[in-house]
Design a protein around this motif. Structure first.
Motif, PDB file in Angstrom:
ATOM      1  N   LEU A 144      -7.905  -0.190  -4.046  1.00 39.54           N
ATOM      2  CA  LEU A 144      -7.330  -1.343  -3.380  1.00 39.54           C
ATOM      3  C   LEU A 144      -8.425  -2.346  -3.077  1.00 39.54           C
ATOM      4  N   SER A 190      -6.748  -5.061   1.597  1.00 41.05           N
ATOM      5  CA  SER A 190      -5.562  -4.207   1.568  1.00 41.05           C
ATOM      6  C   SER A 190      -5.884  -2.775   1.976  1.00 41.05           C
ATOM      7  N   ARG A 204       0.867  -1.170   0.000  1.00 38.12           N
ATOM      8  CA  ARG A 204       0.000   0.000   0.000  1.00 38.12           C
ATOM      9  C   ARG A 204       0.909   1.226   0.000  1.00 38.12           C
ATOM     10  N   TRP A 255      -5.311   6.416   0.929  1.00 39.91           N
ATOM     11  CA  TRP A 255      -5.784   5.391   0.013  1.00 39.91           C
ATOM     12  C   TRP A 255      -7.269   5.161   0.235  1.00 39.91           C
TER      13      TRP A 255
END
Length: 350
Positions: A42, A46, A35, A300
């Protein structure tokens, strides 16, 4: 097995341990588990922070509570075995929920009184002063809930499966076909294989395989975002902090001196907006100054599959030899051991 997130990997490993021949299909199997920096799209595992909210689950009965409790009982055993494959994998215990108002505090007090033997205890404002000084209604501390690093978990499970001689196929499955008392699995490379039983751990991709069979289990995407922060002021050693602090639905996770993960927004749809990043950093204008001034060093997002019109997760034998173990929503890592045990029982009774 189709799908190699935490649920798919963990279930495949548990089946292999019980002596079953296992073939696992997922194109991600030839990709590294990481990551780095900032990432979008993702997988659910994850993108996850790996938070284990088992014993603080408010319900007192039903499948959801049983699955959580069983998973929390199994996790220490799983971690001990998987450390042979990834020594850095650990169960980080200690989860603290901050009460947002008096009603929330009353519910927490009731739950703590019922689950003293499971490690739950109320914490007053004075005891919270060094951790979260803006708390005004106390909090609930769970000694055994906490966190597992989802990246290390996937690495450990992949290595463990390889040593179990499971067949790991970095290819997608495009079609399932009934074949007498067996199942023919068609792959993207044009080949196919025959299996006695098929287990789907495919989250939002489940319908692609189920609809041609006349099975409909709709799920909707729910996006979550997370930040990796570097603090310029405030806590540095985290000596008084739990492994996870939960405030207003946000998870704060110390990872290193002056470093913190912040995440777990819940946004419908599959595209991230900019606003939640600001919202997370300010926690609805209740964040301490040291958090507001932190530097973002990574962010993310990922999608979770939430079942529609059915409770999460979806654990069903849809027809002989076809098992669905998907739609875990925000609790895939938490429920991995309990799900693996359920699937193994279903396979052995099929």
């Amino acid at each position: 097995m189709i799908g190699a997130g935490a649920i798919g990997l963990g279930t495949a490993w548990h089946l292999a341990q019980q002596g079953h021949d296992v073939s696992l299909y997922d194109p991600r199997l030839n990709q590294s588990v990481d990551r780095e920096g900032s990432a979008k799209d993702l997988s659910g595992t994850s993108a996850s922070l790996g938070v284990l909210m088992g014993y603080v689950f408010r319900r007192r009965s039903g499948r959801g509570w049983r699955l959580r409790r069983r998973s929390m009982e199994l996790w220490p055993q799983w971690i001990e075995m998987l450390q042979a494959h990834q020594p850095d994998l650990k169960l980080h215990p200690g989860l603290l929920q901050i009460a947002r108002d008096e009603q929330a505090a009353e519910r927490m007090e009731s739950l703590a009184a019922q689950r003293v033997d499971l490690g739950l205890q109320m914490v007053n404002n004075a005891d919270l002063a060094t951790v979260w000084p803006t708390a005004s209604h106390g909090g609930l501390h769970s000694r055994h809930d906490g966190r597992i690093d989802p990246l290390l978990l996937q690495q450990a499970l992949r290595k463990a499966l390889a040593e179990q001689n499971a067949e790991l196929n970095a290819t997608a499955v495009v079609h399932l076909e009934r074949n007498d008392n067996h199942w023919r699995v068609h792959h993207t490379d044009g080949n196919s294989s025959i299996h006695d039983c098929v287990v789907l751990c495919t989250a939002l991709n489940s319908d692609v395989l189920l609809e041609p069979l006349g099975q409909v289990r709709p799920m909707t995407p729910v996006l979550g975002q997370a930040l990796s922060l570097r603090l310029t002021t405030g806590p540095t050693t985290w000596s008084n902090w739990p492994s996870v602090l939960v405030n207003q639905g946000f998870n704060l996770i110390p990872t290193a001196p002056g470093r913190l993960l912040l995440g777990a927004t819940v946004e419908p749809g599959d595209r991230a907006s900019e606003d939640p990043l600001t919202l997370m950093r300010n926690l609805n204008e209740r964040a301490p100054e040291w958090l507001c001034s932190a530097t973002v060093v990574g962010n993310w997002s990922g999608l979770r599959a939430r079942p529609m019109d059915r409770p999460a997760p979806l654990l069903e034998e849809l027809e002989p030899g076809l098992i669905l173990a998907s739609g875990h929503y925000r609790n895939g890592v938490l429920l991995t051991p309990g799900t693996a045990e359920w699937v193994t029982t279903a396979v052995e009774q099929a």
